[in-house]
Design a protein around this motif. Structure first.
Motif, PDB file in Angstrom:
ATOM      1  N   UNK A 194       3.875  10.081   0.103  1.00 50.65           N
ATOM      2  CA  UNK A 194       3.769  10.071   1.558  1.00 50.65           C
ATOM      3  C   UNK A 194       4.476   8.850   2.141  1.00 50.65           C
ATOM      4  N   UNK A 195       5.021   9.014   3.335  1.00 50.74           N
ATOM      5  CA  UNK A 195       5.748   7.910   3.979  1.00 50.74           C
ATOM      6  C   UNK A 195       4.798   6.907   4.621  1.00 50.74           C
ATOM      7  N   UNK A 196       3.674   7.375   5.098  1.00 46.13           N
ATOM      8  CA  UNK A 196       2.701   6.502   5.733  1.00 46.13           C
ATOM      9  C   UNK A 196       1.393   6.535   4.988  1.00 46.13           C
ATOM     10  N   UNK A 197       0.413   5.909   5.550  1.00 41.27           N
ATOM     11  CA  UNK A 197      -0.898   5.891   4.905  1.00 41.27           C
ATOM     12  C   UNK A 197      -1.817   6.848   5.643  1.00 41.27           C
ATOM     13  N   UNK A 198      -2.599   7.585   4.887  1.00 40.73           N
ATOM     14  CA  UNK A 198      -3.607   8.461   5.450  1.00 40.73           C
ATOM     15  C   UNK A 198      -4.962   7.984   4.942  1.00 40.73           C
ATOM     16  N   UNK A 199      -5.917   7.866   5.829  1.00 35.90           N
ATOM     17  CA  UNK A 199      -7.254   7.435   5.436  1.00 35.90           C
ATOM     18  C   UNK A 199      -7.819   8.440   4.439  1.00 35.90           C
ATOM     19  N   UNK A 200      -8.321   7.948   3.329  1.00 34.88           N
ATOM     20  CA  UNK A 200      -8.918   8.794   2.315  1.00 34.88           C
ATOM     21  C   UNK A 200      -7.946   9.372   1.303  1.00 34.88           C
ATOM     22  N   UNK A 201      -6.679   8.992   1.417  1.00 29.42           N
ATOM     23  CA  UNK A 201      -5.695   9.547   0.490  1.00 29.42           C
ATOM     24  C   UNK A 201      -5.950   9.062  -0.934  1.00 29.42           C
ATOM     25  N   UNK A 202      -5.514   9.832  -1.905  1.00 31.94           N
ATOM     26  CA  UNK A 202      -5.690   9.482  -3.308  1.00 31.94           C
ATOM     27  C   UNK A 202      -4.722   8.356  -3.669  1.00 31.94           C
ATOM     28  N   UNK A 203      -5.248   7.309  -4.278  1.00 34.15           N
ATOM     29  CA  UNK A 203      -4.463   6.119  -4.582  1.00 34.15           C
ATOM     30  C   UNK A 203      -4.112   5.985  -6.062  1.00 34.15           C
TER      31      UNK A 203
END
Length: 63
Positions: free
Chosen positions: A12-21
């Motif tokens: 992903x280009x940006x950050x999404x809250x709750x995204x898998x890290x």
């Protein structure tokens, strides 16, 4: 055809809250932190600007 195609894995280009890290490196995580800290600073500045505008308007219209 290769079993794992690098073209299919897109970060992903940006950050999404709750995204898998899990798939992110330490450097990528540090970059995300810097991105989010910058965004937090921008949001805090916007809040302060709005508070100052409201304060000035309240003082102007105070009877």
């Amino acid at each position: 055809m290769a079993m794992f195609d690098d073209d299919q894995v897109k970060k992903p280009k940006g950050h999404e809250v709750g995204m898998i890290l899990d798939a992110m490196s330490v450097d990528e995580l540090a970059d995300r932190i810097a991105l989010l800290e910058g965004e937090i600073a921008r949001l805090r500045a916007a809040i302060e600007s709005k508070r100052q505008s409201k304060s000035a308007a309240d003082a102007f219209f105070k009877i």
